[in-house]
Design an enzyme around this catalytic site. Structure first.
Site, short mmCIF file in Angstrom:
data_model
loop_
_atom_site.label_atom_id
_atom_site.label_comp_id
_atom_site.label_asym_id
_atom_site.label_seq_id
_atom_site.Cartn_x
_atom_site.Cartn_y
_atom_site.Cartn_z
N ASP A 102 4.97 0.10 -9.54
CA ASP A 102 5.02 -1.04 -8.62
C ASP A 102 3.61 -1.57 -8.35
O ASP A 102 2.64 -0.81 -8.42
CB ASP A 102 5.59 -0.62 -7.26
CG ASP A 102 6.99 -0.10 -7.37
OD1 ASP A 102 7.69 -0.48 -8.31
OD2 ASP A 102 7.38 0.70 -6.49
N1 URA Z 1 9.02 4.92 -8.06
C1 URA Z 1 8.68 3.93 -7.23
O1 URA Z 1 9.30 3.74 -6.20
N2 URA Z 1 7.63 3.16 -7.57
C2 URA Z 1 6.90 3.32 -8.69
O2 URA Z 1 5.96 2.58 -8.93
C3 URA Z 1 7.27 4.37 -9.54
C4 URA Z 1 8.33 5.15 -9.21
#
Ligand code: URA
Length: 243
Positions: A102
């Site tokens: 993310d």
């Molecule tokens: N899980 C999440 O919530 N975000 C990420 O970036 C990777 C795994």
């Protein structure tokens, strides 16, 4: 395996559209045989000729990045936010991220131009373990941690069992630091798992991808994977064991 038109386009011989046209017109051969099917997939070792000339396949390259927060896991962004490939300005090859972290998540991200390798690592059945460290709002009870360990219901189905370890807790500030290892890769999965037990994630970092760690890297720094690491990742994805 990658789509023939993509491999031709990546070699620089023609655009993706033009490559499709050449295939339909019967001007492309794979291992000496004319191929007119657009869906055809080819492997790294297949010999591809376009109008009788063998194409140069781009060298396969493999990197890892310590992605900082505030960066998009993509090669471009329509809102002009920083993207992960900007951290590799000297690389000529068209690398792209394997999966996603993310925008707000930091940590290990692999980048490559090897589509076969990327697909192999991302395929859910290959079960590569990823370890995250999360700072949570509030302190989850043992019971709630156990729920995550067993698997929890999210809107897109049950999660597979996870390994969860409480690293520290701060009762005064009502925060906990928890390590979680999963081998799935659904969208915002870790955040959604903690949200589901009532302890939203305030900060998230991917510390480990299979056996790879961030050791020796600062946020924003990357390095090339060694041939041995690439071989090991492949073996792990294909067989579940290290070579
Ligand atoms: N899980 C999440 O919530 N975000 C990420 O970036 C990777 C795994």
């Amino acid at each position: 395996m990658e789509r023939l038109q993509k491999v031709i386009a990546h070699s620089g011989v023609a655009s993706r559209r033009k490559a499709e046209q050449l295939i339909i017109e019967g001007k492309v051969k794979v291992n000496g045989k004319v191929i007119k099917e657009l869906g055809t997939k080819v492997s790294n070792s297949d010999k591809i000729e376009v109008t009788g000339v063998q194409i140069e396949r781009e060298n396969k390259v493999y990197y890892m990045l310590y992605k900082p927060r505030g960066v998009i896991s993509a090669v471009s962004d329509d809102k002009n936010r920083p993207v992960v490939t900007e951290f590799f300005p000297e690389i000529q090859e068209r690398i792209y991220p394997v999966g996603r972290l993310d925008y707000d998540t930091s940590g290990i991200l692999i980048l490559t131009n090897d589509g076969e390798f990327a697909n192999l690592l991302m395929h859910p059945s290959n079960e590569i373990e990823k370890t995250y460290v999360a700072r949570l709002k509030g302190i989850p009870s043992k019971f709630k941690i156990r729920e995550l360990e067993k698997g929890i219901k999210l809107e897109d189905g049950m999660t597979a069992p996870a390994k969860v370890k409480m690293l520290s807790m701060d009762k005064k500030q009502e925060k906990a630091i928890v390590e979680i290892s999963i081998h799935e890769g659904r969208n915002r999965q870790v955040r959604r798992m903690f949200e589901a037990i009532g302890h939203p994630v305030q900060k998230l970092k991917r510390e480990r991808f299979a056996f790879l760690t961030l050791h020796g890297l600062n946020a924003g720094e990357g390095r090339e994977l060694t041939p041995h690491e690439v071989k090991q990742l492949r073996a792990l994805a294909e067989t579940g064991n290290l070579k």
